[in-house]
Design a protein around this motif. Structure first.
Motif, short mmCIF file in Angstrom:
data_model
loop_
_atom_site.label_atom_id
_atom_site.label_comp_id
_atom_site.label_asym_id
_atom_site.label_seq_id
_atom_site.Cartn_x
_atom_site.Cartn_y
_atom_site.Cartn_z
N HIS A 150 -3.29 3.29 5.48
CA HIS A 150 -2.73 3.89 4.27
C HIS A 150 -3.56 3.63 3.01
N GLY A 151 -3.94 2.37 2.81
CA GLY A 151 -4.68 2.00 1.60
C GLY A 151 -6.02 2.72 1.50
N PHE A 152 -6.69 2.82 2.63
CA PHE A 152 -7.98 3.53 2.70
C PHE A 152 -7.78 5.01 2.40
N LYS A 153 -6.78 5.59 3.02
CA LYS A 153 -6.53 7.03 2.82
C LYS A 153 -6.20 7.34 1.37
N ASN A 154 -5.40 6.46 0.73
CA ASN A 154 -5.11 6.64 -0.70
C ASN A 154 -6.37 6.54 -1.54
N ALA A 155 -7.17 5.52 -1.24
CA ALA A 155 -8.36 5.24 -2.06
C ALA A 155 -9.34 6.41 -2.04
N LYS A 158 0.81 -1.23 0.00
CA LYS A 158 0.00 0.00 0.00
C LYS A 158 0.84 1.28 0.00
N THR A 159 2.08 1.19 0.50
CA THR A 159 2.91 2.38 0.60
C THR A 159 3.56 2.75 -0.74
N ALA A 160 3.30 1.96 -1.78
CA ALA A 160 3.92 2.22 -3.09
C ALA A 160 3.42 3.52 -3.71
N ILE A 161 2.24 3.98 -3.28
CA ILE A 161 1.72 5.24 -3.81
C ILE A 161 1.31 6.16 -2.66
N ALA A 215 -1.18 9.67 -1.31
CA ALA A 215 -2.50 10.27 -1.49
C ALA A 215 -2.48 11.33 -2.59
N SER A 216 -1.42 12.11 -2.65
CA SER A 216 -1.39 13.17 -3.67
C SER A 216 -1.24 12.57 -5.08
N GLN A 217 -0.54 11.45 -5.19
CA GLN A 217 -0.45 10.76 -6.50
C GLN A 217 -1.83 10.24 -6.92
N MET A 218 -2.59 9.75 -5.95
CA MET A 218 -3.95 9.27 -6.26
C MET A 218 -4.86 10.42 -6.71
N ARG A 219 -4.72 11.56 -6.03
CA ARG A 219 -5.53 12.73 -6.41
C ARG A 219 -5.24 13.13 -7.85
N GLU A 220 -3.96 13.13 -8.21
CA GLU A 220 -3.57 13.51 -9.57
C GLU A 220 -4.11 12.50 -10.59
N LEU A 221 -3.98 11.21 -10.26
CA LEU A 221 -4.47 10.16 -11.16
C LEU A 221 -5.98 10.28 -11.38
N CYS A 222 -6.72 10.49 -10.29
CA CYS A 222 -8.18 10.61 -10.40
C CYS A 222 -8.56 11.84 -11.22
N ALA A 223 -7.83 12.93 -11.02
CA ALA A 223 -8.11 14.15 -11.78
C ALA A 223 -7.91 13.90 -13.27
N ALA A 266 -8.58 9.56 -1.36
CA ALA A 266 -7.94 10.86 -1.59
C ALA A 266 -8.50 11.61 -2.80
N GLY A 267 -8.71 10.87 -3.89
CA GLY A 267 -9.13 11.55 -5.12
C GLY A 267 -10.63 11.53 -5.35
N ALA A 268 -11.38 10.91 -4.40
CA ALA A 268 -12.83 10.72 -4.60
C ALA A 268 -13.62 11.97 -4.20
N LYS A 269 -14.75 12.16 -4.88
CA LYS A 269 -15.64 13.28 -4.55
C LYS A 269 -16.89 12.78 -3.82
N GLN A 270 -17.19 11.49 -4.01
CA GLN A 270 -18.35 10.89 -3.35
C GLN A 270 -17.96 9.50 -2.85
N ALA A 271 -18.65 9.05 -1.80
CA ALA A 271 -18.34 7.74 -1.25
C ALA A 271 -19.59 6.88 -1.12
N ILE A 272 -19.42 5.60 -1.40
CA ILE A 272 -20.47 4.62 -1.18
C ILE A 272 -19.96 3.63 -0.14
N VAL A 273 -20.72 3.45 0.93
CA VAL A 273 -20.32 2.54 2.00
C VAL A 273 -21.14 1.26 1.87
N VAL A 274 -20.44 0.12 1.84
CA VAL A 274 -21.11 -1.17 1.74
C VAL A 274 -21.12 -1.82 3.13
N THR A 275 -22.28 -2.33 3.52
CA THR A 275 -22.34 -3.07 4.78
C THR A 275 -23.23 -4.29 4.60
#
Lengths: 93, 264
Positions: free
Chosen positions: B126-131, B94-97, B99-107, B133-142
């Motif tokens: 870390h993985g959650f924070k990256n995921a 998960k540390t390979a990327i 949050a700011s790289q994810m934001r750029e990729l999503c943009a 980072a670039g999102a504008k909306q979230a869907i929570v599954v339960t």
């Protein structure tokens, strides 16, 4: 035996287990209680401060057994309550 | 400008990847241009759920590190022209990327696609924070279980703290027979507890296992009830008003006879 029970036996349907409360109610109640702690992020420090403040206020009016004082969360009648058990030693006059 | 949605849950095993695959495929089915991102680096699975595991050459980490161009890493789906997957790397962590790289990729992806759907790993690190980072909306599954609902509540708090306001909820794997017997929390019970809007409900459906075996998302199957649920959810994401699916199991002949004798 009522006729419907006979029919159920015939079709191999199990008799419903007599239960006080369906397990989903247990699930919901446990969840609500655990979420109070999770959501409020109530730290040990905060509970300790609350305890001390309570003691300070009540001490003005009555003498209490500070060691046995217990403050905790509980569920009562569908709501979450803060329960404080405060043994009184003597009322101040 | 497309929309960037993250699918998350906190708890593992509640159906994030299946949900991502079905929503992504559902939106593509409705003619939208979709890309799905697997951010579960080291434990990728979205590729197998979509049946695209044999086509992977480059992955998300390759794109972020500049080993390849973005277009080279995007895998075009075999069923839809307008559906793509950006797979996670399997040999990194998960540390390979960042949050700011994810934001750029999503943009960048947002420029090109109508919907960017991000499959988030379990956990809150870390993985959650990256995921997210670039999102504008979230869907929570339960799912209707104490542990899954508790984790969903925690995730909702973390999402809101991160600026992802008003996440929407999907309740997965509802077993209507157990709900009727009082042995599973109902939709209402869960909505009482979690302070969010409901995006959809998905019944527990054996067909999901079959569809995962085959790498064909259930949303493509007309007969599957879960597939119908995912088509409804996809339409709601597109802004349509669709009533909640009736997931009560059909009563069989013998059940009807039993009911006639006053036993439900």
């Amino acid at each position: 035996m009522p006729f419907s029970d006979l029919i159920n036996r015939f079709f191999g349907k199990e008799q419903p287990q007599p239960q006080n409360s369906p397990s989903k109610n247990v699930a919901k109640e446990r969840l609500q209680l655990v979420l109070v702690h999770d959501r409020s992020d109530v730290s040990e420090k905060m509970m300790e401060n609350l305890r001390e403040d309570l003691i300070a206020v009540i001490n003005k009016y009555m003498e209490i057994d500070q060691k046995s004082l217990d403050v905790s969360f509980s569920r009562e009648d569908g709501a979450v309550a803060l329960i404080a058990n405060i043994p009184i030693v003597r009322i101040k006059r | 400008m497309g929309e960037v949605l993250v699918i998350t849950s906190g708890k593992g095993g509640v159906g994030k990847t299946t949900t991502t695959a079905n929503i992504g495929t559902g939106l593509a089915l409705m003619g939208k241009k979709v890309v799905m991102l697997d951010t579960d680096i080291g434990l990728r699975n979205l590729d197998v759920v979509l049946g695209l595991e044999n086509r992977i050459v480059y992955d998300l980490v390759d794109v972020v590190w500049g080993n390849c161009r973005l277009k080279q890493a995007l895998i075009k789906d075999k069923r839809f022209e307008n559906m793509f997957l950006l797979p996670a790397a399997q040999t990194k962590d998960k540390t390979a990327i960042t949050a700011s790289q994810m934001r750029e990729l999503c943009a960048n992806l947002q420029e090109e696609f109508d919907y960017v759907i991000i499959d988030c790993p379990a956990g809150i690190e870390h993985g959650f924070k990256n995921a997210i980072a670039g999102a504008k909306q979230a869907i929570v599954v339960t799912t209707p279980e104490v542990s899954a609902v508790r984790d969903a509540d925690r995730i909702i708090g973390l999402l809101e703290a991160a600026g992802l306001k008003a996440p929407k909820l999907i309740i997965n794997r509802i077993r209507s027979r157990m709900v009727q017997a009082g042995d599973m929390m109902s939709i209402e019970d869960i909505m009482d507890i979690l302070a969010v809007d409901l995006l959809g409900i998905v019944p527990d459906d054996d067909f999901i296992v079959v569809s995962t075996n085959r790498g064909e998302p259930a949303v493509l199957d007309e007969r599957s009830l879960a597939g119908q649920a995912y088509r409804n959810i996809s339409k709601r994401i597109m802004g349509e008003e669709i009533p909640l699916l009736n997931i009560q199991e059909k009563t069989g002949f013998w059940q009807k006879i039993r009911q006639a004798f006053g036993n439900r």
